[in-house]
Design a protein around this motif. Sequence first.
Motif, PDB file in Angstrom:
ATOM      1  N   THR A 154      55.776 -31.194  15.678  1.00 40.35           N
ATOM      2  CA  THR A 154      55.669 -32.636  15.887  1.00 40.35           C
ATOM      3  C   THR A 154      56.566 -33.388  14.919  1.00 40.35           C
ATOM      4  OG1 THR A 154      54.136 -34.510  16.032  1.00 40.35           O
ATOM      5  CG2 THR A 154      53.720 -32.896  14.306  1.00 40.35           C
ATOM      6  N   TYR A 157      63.183 -35.362  16.532  1.00 37.02           N
ATOM      7  CA  TYR A 157      64.011 -36.272  17.335  1.00 37.02           C
ATOM      8  C   TYR A 157      65.443 -35.745  17.315  1.00 37.02           C
ATOM      9  CZ  TYR A 157      65.970 -40.531  19.317  1.00 37.02           C
ATOM     10  OH  TYR A 157      66.601 -41.410  20.150  1.00 37.02           O
ATOM     11  N   ASP A 159      64.601 -35.492  21.793  1.00 37.02           N
ATOM     12  CA  ASP A 159      63.694 -34.627  22.547  1.00 37.02           C
ATOM     13  C   ASP A 159      64.396 -33.425  23.160  1.00 37.02           C
ATOM     14  OD1 ASP A 159      65.176 -35.961  24.402  1.00 37.02           O
ATOM     15  OD2 ASP A 159      63.499 -36.520  25.701  1.00 37.02           O
ATOM     16  N   ARG A 160      65.679 -33.265  22.892  1.00 35.95           N
ATOM     17  CA  ARG A 160      66.409 -32.094  23.418  1.00 35.95           C
ATOM     18  C   ARG A 160      66.183 -30.925  22.466  1.00 35.95           C
ATOM     19  NH1 ARG A 160      69.723 -36.418  23.948  1.00 35.95           N
ATOM     20  NH2 ARG A 160      70.902 -35.870  22.080  1.00 35.95           N
ATOM     21  N   ILE A 181      57.214 -31.580  26.492  1.00 36.91           N
ATOM     22  CA  ILE A 181      57.537 -32.449  25.365  1.00 36.91           C
ATOM     23  C   ILE A 181      56.853 -33.790  25.568  1.00 36.91           C
ATOM     24  CG2 ILE A 181      59.395 -33.631  24.136  1.00 36.91           C
ATOM     25  CD1 ILE A 181      61.230 -31.337  24.795  1.00 36.91           C
ATOM     26  N   PRO A 183      55.738 -37.770  23.815  1.00 36.47           N
ATOM     27  CA  PRO A 183      56.166 -38.754  22.814  1.00 36.47           C
ATOM     28  C   PRO A 183      55.075 -39.032  21.792  1.00 36.47           C
ATOM     29  CG  PRO A 183      55.531 -39.862  24.831  1.00 36.47           C
ATOM     30  CD  PRO A 183      55.416 -38.381  25.116  1.00 36.47           C
ATOM     31  N   THR A 188      59.120 -40.426  17.785  1.00 37.61           N
ATOM     32  CA  THR A 188      59.477 -39.013  17.725  1.00 37.61           C
ATOM     33  C   THR A 188      58.742 -38.270  18.838  1.00 37.61           C
ATOM     34  OG1 THR A 188      57.708 -38.518  16.129  1.00 37.61           O
ATOM     35  CG2 THR A 188      59.868 -39.171  15.245  1.00 37.61           C
ATOM     36  N   PHE A 189      58.870 -36.938  18.826  1.00 34.45           N
ATOM     37  CA  PHE A 189      58.288 -36.152  19.914  1.00 34.45           C
ATOM     38  C   PHE A 189      57.499 -34.962  19.367  1.00 34.45           C
ATOM     39  CE2 PHE A 189      62.006 -38.306  21.543  1.00 34.45           C
ATOM     40  CZ  PHE A 189      61.562 -38.824  22.744  1.00 34.45           C
ATOM     41  N   GLN A 190      56.700 -34.383  20.241  1.00 34.81           N
ATOM     42  CA  GLN A 190      55.922 -33.199  19.895  1.00 34.81           C
ATOM     43  C   GLN A 190      55.900 -32.246  21.077  1.00 34.81           C
ATOM     44  OE1 GLN A 190      51.531 -33.385  20.111  1.00 34.81           O
ATOM     45  NE2 GLN A 190      51.778 -35.632  20.164  1.00 34.81           N
ATOM     46  N   MET A 191      55.698 -30.962  20.782  1.00 39.28           N
ATOM     47  CA  MET A 191      55.566 -29.958  21.825  1.00 39.28           C
ATOM     48  C   MET A 191      54.835 -28.753  21.250  1.00 39.28           C
ATOM     49  SD  MET A 191      59.544 -28.591  21.937  1.00 39.28           S
ATOM     50  CE  MET A 191      59.278 -27.750  23.481  1.00 39.28           C
TER      51      MET A 191
END
Length: 298
Positions: A154, A157, A159-160, A181, A183, A188-191
Amino acid sequence: MKKITEDDPQYWKKETRIGLINYHLFKDNTEIVKRRLNQTEGSHIHQKMSGCEWNDETNEINGYYQFGFDGDDFITFDLETETFVAPRPEAFITKHKWEKNGEVYRVKHYIIHQCVQYLKKHVRNGQSVLLRKELPLVSFLQKSPSAPVTCHATGFYPDRAMLFWTKDGDELHEDVAPGEILPNHDGTFQMSVDLDVSSVPPEDWGRYKCIFQMSGVEDIPNTLHPDKIRTNGVNGVNAKKLTGLFAGVVTLVGVALLVVVGFAVYKWRKAKSVPPPPDEAERPTVQEVEQPLNPKQE
Protein backbone atom coordinates in the motif's frame (compact mmCIF):
# COMPACT_ATOMS: atom_id res chain seq x y z
CA MET A 1 -5.60 21.45 -18.79
CA LYS A 2 -5.43 24.55 -16.59
CA LYS A 3 -2.05 25.41 -18.11
CA ILE A 4 -3.35 24.85 -21.66
CA THR A 5 -6.35 27.12 -21.13
CA GLU A 6 -4.05 29.80 -19.69
CA ASP A 7 -1.92 29.66 -22.85
CA ASP A 8 -4.99 29.50 -25.11
CA PRO A 9 -8.03 31.30 -23.61
CA GLN A 10 -10.15 30.27 -26.63
CA TYR A 11 -9.42 26.56 -26.13
CA TRP A 12 -12.84 25.55 -24.78
CA LYS A 13 -14.72 27.60 -27.39
CA LYS A 14 -12.78 25.90 -30.18
CA GLU A 15 -13.33 22.44 -28.66
CA THR A 16 -17.04 23.17 -28.28
CA ARG A 17 -17.26 24.18 -31.94
CA ILE A 18 -15.46 21.00 -33.00
CA GLY A 19 -17.81 18.94 -30.83
CA LEU A 20 -20.90 20.47 -32.44
CA ILE A 21 -19.51 19.85 -35.92
CA ASN A 22 -18.75 16.23 -35.03
CA TYR A 23 -22.27 15.83 -33.67
CA HIS A 24 -23.79 16.64 -37.06
CA LEU A 25 -21.17 14.59 -38.96
CA PHE A 26 -21.77 11.54 -36.79
CA LYS A 27 -25.51 11.87 -37.20
CA ASP A 28 -25.24 12.04 -40.99
CA ASN A 29 -22.62 9.26 -41.21
CA THR A 30 -24.73 6.97 -39.02
CA GLU A 31 -27.61 7.28 -41.48
CA ILE A 32 -25.26 6.56 -44.39
CA VAL A 33 -23.87 3.40 -42.79
CA LYS A 34 -27.36 2.22 -41.82
CA ARG A 35 -28.45 2.43 -45.45
CA ARG A 36 -25.37 0.54 -46.65
CA LEU A 37 -26.05 -2.21 -44.10
CA ASN A 38 -29.77 -2.23 -44.85
CA GLN A 39 -30.54 -1.31 -41.24
CA THR A 40 -33.33 1.23 -41.01
CA GLU A 41 -34.62 0.68 -37.48
CA GLY A 42 -33.27 0.22 -33.96
CA SER A 43 -30.46 1.86 -31.99
CA HIS A 44 -26.92 1.91 -33.32
CA ILE A 45 -23.47 3.02 -32.14
CA HIS A 46 -21.08 4.98 -34.36
CA GLN A 47 -17.60 5.32 -32.82
CA LYS A 48 -14.43 7.23 -33.63
CA MET A 49 -11.06 6.75 -31.95
CA SER A 50 -7.92 8.71 -32.72
CA GLY A 51 -4.63 9.32 -30.97
CA CYS A 52 -0.85 9.35 -31.23
CA GLU A 53 2.27 7.92 -29.63
CA TRP A 54 5.56 9.78 -29.29
CA ASN A 55 8.91 8.37 -28.18
CA ASP A 56 10.83 11.21 -26.54
CA GLU A 57 14.14 9.34 -26.97
CA THR A 58 13.95 8.35 -30.65
CA ASN A 59 11.35 10.98 -31.65
CA GLU A 60 9.43 8.19 -33.35
CA ILE A 61 5.74 8.93 -33.95
CA ASN A 62 2.89 6.51 -34.40
CA GLY A 63 -0.86 6.99 -34.40
CA TYR A 64 -4.31 5.69 -35.17
CA TYR A 65 -7.51 7.03 -36.67
CA GLN A 66 -10.41 4.61 -36.96
CA PHE A 67 -14.18 4.29 -37.04
CA GLY A 68 -16.47 1.54 -35.79
CA PHE A 69 -20.14 0.72 -36.13
CA ASP A 70 -22.08 -1.36 -33.61
CA GLY A 71 -18.85 -2.61 -32.05
CA ASP A 72 -17.13 -3.73 -35.28
CA ASP A 73 -14.33 -1.97 -37.19
CA PHE A 74 -15.69 -0.07 -40.17
CA ILE A 75 -12.68 1.83 -41.56
CA THR A 76 -9.17 2.57 -40.24
CA PHE A 77 -6.18 4.64 -41.32
CA ASP A 78 -2.76 3.04 -41.83
CA LEU A 79 -0.09 5.69 -41.16
CA GLU A 80 2.73 3.57 -42.57
CA THR A 81 1.11 3.03 -45.98
CA GLU A 82 -0.90 6.28 -45.85
CA THR A 83 -4.06 4.49 -46.93
CA PHE A 84 -7.46 3.70 -45.46
CA VAL A 85 -8.26 0.07 -44.70
CA ALA A 86 -11.81 -1.22 -45.16
CA PRO A 87 -12.33 -4.50 -43.26
CA ARG A 88 -15.85 -4.91 -44.72
CA PRO A 89 -17.19 -4.34 -48.26
CA GLU A 90 -19.69 -1.67 -47.13
CA ALA A 91 -16.72 0.63 -46.29
CA PHE A 92 -15.05 0.46 -49.73
CA ILE A 93 -17.03 3.45 -50.97
CA THR A 94 -15.79 5.56 -48.04
CA LYS A 95 -12.21 4.34 -48.53
CA HIS A 96 -12.08 5.39 -52.18
CA LYS A 97 -13.85 8.68 -51.51
CA TRP A 98 -11.50 9.71 -48.66
CA GLU A 99 -8.33 8.72 -50.52
CA LYS A 100 -9.50 10.69 -53.54
CA ASN A 101 -10.48 13.96 -51.82
CA GLY A 102 -7.25 14.38 -49.76
CA GLU A 103 -8.47 13.01 -46.43
CA VAL A 104 -5.23 11.00 -46.19
CA TYR A 105 -3.09 14.12 -45.89
CA ARG A 106 -5.45 15.77 -43.43
CA VAL A 107 -5.45 12.74 -41.11
CA LYS A 108 -1.67 12.31 -41.40
CA HIS A 109 -1.14 15.99 -40.54
CA TYR A 110 -3.42 15.64 -37.53
CA ILE A 111 -1.49 12.62 -36.17
CA ILE A 112 2.11 13.77 -36.65
CA HIS A 113 1.57 17.48 -35.95
CA GLN A 114 -1.58 18.49 -34.08
CA CYS A 115 -1.91 15.37 -31.92
CA VAL A 116 1.81 15.18 -31.09
CA GLN A 117 1.88 18.89 -30.32
CA TYR A 118 -0.82 18.47 -27.69
CA LEU A 119 0.82 15.30 -26.38
CA LYS A 120 4.12 17.14 -25.83
CA LYS A 121 2.25 19.92 -24.03
CA HIS A 122 0.56 17.42 -21.72
CA VAL A 123 3.89 15.72 -20.99
CA ARG A 124 5.56 19.06 -20.26
CA ASN A 125 2.74 20.37 -18.07
CA GLY A 126 2.39 17.08 -16.20
CA GLN A 127 6.03 16.37 -15.38
CA SER A 128 5.44 16.43 -11.62
CA VAL A 129 2.67 13.83 -11.94
CA LEU A 130 4.24 11.71 -14.69
CA LEU A 131 7.59 11.42 -12.87
CA ARG A 132 6.08 10.88 -9.41
CA LYS A 133 7.04 7.56 -7.85
CA GLU A 134 6.18 6.36 -4.37
CA LEU A 135 7.28 3.00 -3.00
CA PRO A 136 4.89 0.89 -0.94
CA LEU A 137 4.77 -0.49 2.57
CA VAL A 138 4.62 -4.28 2.17
CA SER A 139 3.14 -6.50 4.90
CA PHE A 140 2.24 -10.14 5.37
CA LEU A 141 -1.27 -10.72 6.75
CA GLN A 142 -3.01 -13.90 7.88
CA LYS A 143 -6.45 -14.17 9.48
CA SER A 144 -5.77 -17.55 11.10
CA PRO A 145 -3.01 -20.20 11.03
CA SER A 146 -4.97 -22.18 8.42
CA ALA A 147 -5.81 -19.18 6.21
CA PRO A 148 -3.77 -18.09 3.15
CA VAL A 149 -0.97 -15.58 3.69
CA THR A 150 -1.74 -12.23 2.08
CA CYS A 151 1.07 -10.06 0.73
CA HIS A 152 -0.29 -6.52 0.92
CA ALA A 153 1.39 -3.47 -0.64
CA THR A 154 0.00 0.00 0.00
CA GLY A 155 1.01 3.61 -0.59
CA PHE A 156 2.59 3.19 -4.03
CA TYR A 157 2.30 5.46 -7.06
CA PRO A 158 1.64 5.22 -9.98
CA ASP A 159 -0.76 2.31 -10.33
CA ARG A 160 1.32 0.62 -13.05
CA ALA A 161 2.73 -2.00 -10.71
CA MET A 162 2.72 -5.75 -10.14
CA LEU A 163 2.70 -7.90 -7.00
CA PHE A 164 3.38 -11.63 -7.20
CA TRP A 165 4.78 -14.63 -5.31
CA THR A 166 7.90 -16.56 -6.25
CA LYS A 167 9.35 -19.88 -5.09
CA ASP A 168 13.10 -20.34 -5.47
CA GLY A 169 13.10 -17.34 -7.80
CA ASP A 170 10.35 -18.61 -10.14
CA GLU A 171 6.99 -16.83 -10.33
CA LEU A 172 4.08 -18.85 -8.95
CA HIS A 173 0.81 -19.21 -10.82
CA GLU A 174 -0.78 -21.98 -8.75
CA ASP A 175 -2.14 -21.61 -5.21
CA VAL A 176 -2.11 -17.82 -5.59
CA ALA A 177 -5.02 -15.38 -5.80
CA PRO A 178 -4.09 -11.89 -7.02
CA GLY A 179 -6.29 -8.93 -6.14
CA GLU A 180 -7.03 -5.79 -8.11
CA ILE A 181 -5.34 -2.43 -7.67
CA LEU A 182 -7.43 -0.16 -5.44
CA PRO A 183 -7.12 3.58 -4.70
CA ASN A 184 -6.22 5.02 -1.30
CA HIS A 185 -7.69 8.24 0.09
CA ASP A 186 -4.38 10.09 -0.42
CA GLY A 187 -4.14 9.38 -4.14
CA THR A 188 -1.80 6.39 -3.81
CA PHE A 189 -2.76 2.78 -4.48
CA GLN A 190 -2.85 -0.62 -2.82
CA MET A 191 -2.98 -4.23 -3.96
CA SER A 192 -2.60 -7.72 -2.52
CA VAL A 193 -1.94 -11.31 -3.55
CA ASP A 194 -2.76 -14.43 -1.50
CA LEU A 195 -0.65 -17.57 -1.15
CA ASP A 196 -2.05 -20.89 0.07
CA VAL A 197 0.53 -22.23 2.55
CA SER A 198 -1.60 -25.07 3.94
CA SER A 199 0.60 -27.68 2.25
CA VAL A 200 3.91 -25.84 2.79
CA PRO A 201 6.00 -27.07 5.75
CA PRO A 202 7.31 -24.27 8.00
CA GLU A 203 10.93 -25.04 7.13
CA ASP A 204 10.20 -24.26 3.45
CA TRP A 205 8.62 -20.84 4.01
CA GLY A 206 11.93 -19.11 3.37
CA ARG A 207 11.81 -20.32 -0.25
CA TYR A 208 8.84 -18.04 -0.94
CA LYS A 209 9.11 -14.33 -1.68
CA CYS A 210 6.57 -11.63 -2.44
CA ILE A 211 7.86 -9.35 -5.20
CA PHE A 212 6.68 -5.79 -5.77
CA GLN A 213 7.52 -4.61 -9.29
CA MET A 214 7.24 -1.10 -10.74
CA SER A 215 8.74 0.40 -13.88
CA GLY A 216 11.78 2.55 -13.19
CA VAL A 217 12.63 1.08 -9.76
CA GLU A 218 14.33 -2.09 -8.60
CA ASP A 219 12.14 -5.02 -7.60
CA ILE A 220 11.28 -5.09 -3.89
CA PRO A 221 11.45 -8.68 -2.54
CA ASN A 222 10.04 -9.75 0.84
CA THR A 223 10.89 -13.22 2.11
CA LEU A 224 8.09 -15.09 3.85
CA HIS A 225 8.79 -15.72 7.55
CA PRO A 226 6.41 -16.47 10.44
CA ASP A 227 7.78 -13.55 12.50
CA LYS A 228 6.82 -11.09 9.73
CA ILE A 229 3.18 -12.12 9.57
CA ARG A 230 0.61 -9.79 11.12
CA THR A 231 -2.41 -11.49 12.63
CA ASN A 232 -5.32 -9.58 14.15
CA GLY A 233 -3.40 -6.32 14.02
CA VAL A 234 -0.04 -7.47 15.45
CA ASN A 235 2.91 -9.21 13.86
CA GLY A 236 4.36 -12.53 14.89
CA VAL A 237 7.20 -11.05 16.92
CA ASN A 238 4.94 -8.71 18.87
CA ALA A 239 2.42 -11.47 19.40
CA LYS A 240 5.07 -13.62 21.05
CA LYS A 241 6.27 -10.71 23.17
CA LEU A 242 2.72 -9.84 24.18
CA THR A 243 2.02 -13.48 25.04
CA GLY A 244 5.13 -13.67 27.22
CA LEU A 245 4.40 -10.32 28.81
CA PHE A 246 0.81 -11.34 29.53
CA ALA A 247 1.97 -14.59 31.11
CA GLY A 248 4.50 -12.70 33.25
CA VAL A 249 1.88 -10.20 34.41
CA VAL A 250 -0.52 -13.00 35.30
CA THR A 251 2.23 -14.71 37.32
CA LEU A 252 3.08 -11.51 39.20
CA VAL A 253 -0.57 -10.81 39.94
CA GLY A 254 -1.00 -14.36 41.18
CA VAL A 255 2.00 -14.10 43.50
CA ALA A 256 0.85 -10.73 44.84
CA LEU A 257 -2.63 -12.12 45.44
CA LEU A 258 -1.22 -15.06 47.39
CA VAL A 259 0.85 -12.70 49.55
CA VAL A 260 -2.18 -10.51 50.34
CA VAL A 261 -4.39 -13.51 51.12
CA GLY A 262 -1.69 -15.09 53.26
CA PHE A 263 -1.18 -11.88 55.23
CA ALA A 264 -4.93 -11.49 55.77
CA VAL A 265 -5.26 -15.08 57.03
CA TYR A 266 -2.32 -14.53 59.33
CA LYS A 267 -3.89 -11.37 60.83
CA TRP A 268 -7.26 -13.09 61.24
CA ARG A 269 -5.81 -16.08 63.05
CA LYS A 270 -3.73 -13.84 65.30
CA ALA A 271 -6.73 -11.70 66.22
CA LYS A 272 -8.83 -14.76 66.99
CA SER A 273 -6.27 -16.23 69.37
CA VAL A 274 -6.25 -13.13 71.70
CA PRO A 275 -9.39 -12.75 73.98
CA PRO A 276 -10.92 -9.27 74.05
CA PRO A 277 -11.02 -7.16 77.29
CA PRO A 278 -14.02 -7.86 79.58
CA ASP A 279 -15.73 -4.54 79.03
CA GLU A 280 -15.50 -4.95 75.29
CA ALA A 281 -16.77 -8.50 75.50
CA GLU A 282 -19.91 -7.38 77.41
CA ARG A 283 -20.56 -4.32 75.24
CA PRO A 284 -23.51 -4.88 72.86
CA THR A 285 -22.94 -4.51 69.15
CA VAL A 286 -24.43 -1.69 67.16
CA GLN A 287 -26.89 -4.08 65.64
CA GLU A 288 -28.14 -5.14 69.13
CA VAL A 289 -28.58 -1.55 70.30
CA GLU A 290 -30.59 -0.56 67.23
CA GLN A 291 -33.04 -3.47 67.57
CA PRO A 292 -36.55 -2.28 68.79
CA LEU A 293 -37.85 -3.38 72.19
CA ASN A 294 -40.49 -6.08 72.25
CA PRO A 295 -44.02 -5.21 73.54
CA LYS A 296 -43.50 -6.73 76.98
CA GLN A 297 -40.38 -4.57 77.50
CA GLU A 298 -42.32 -1.49 76.39
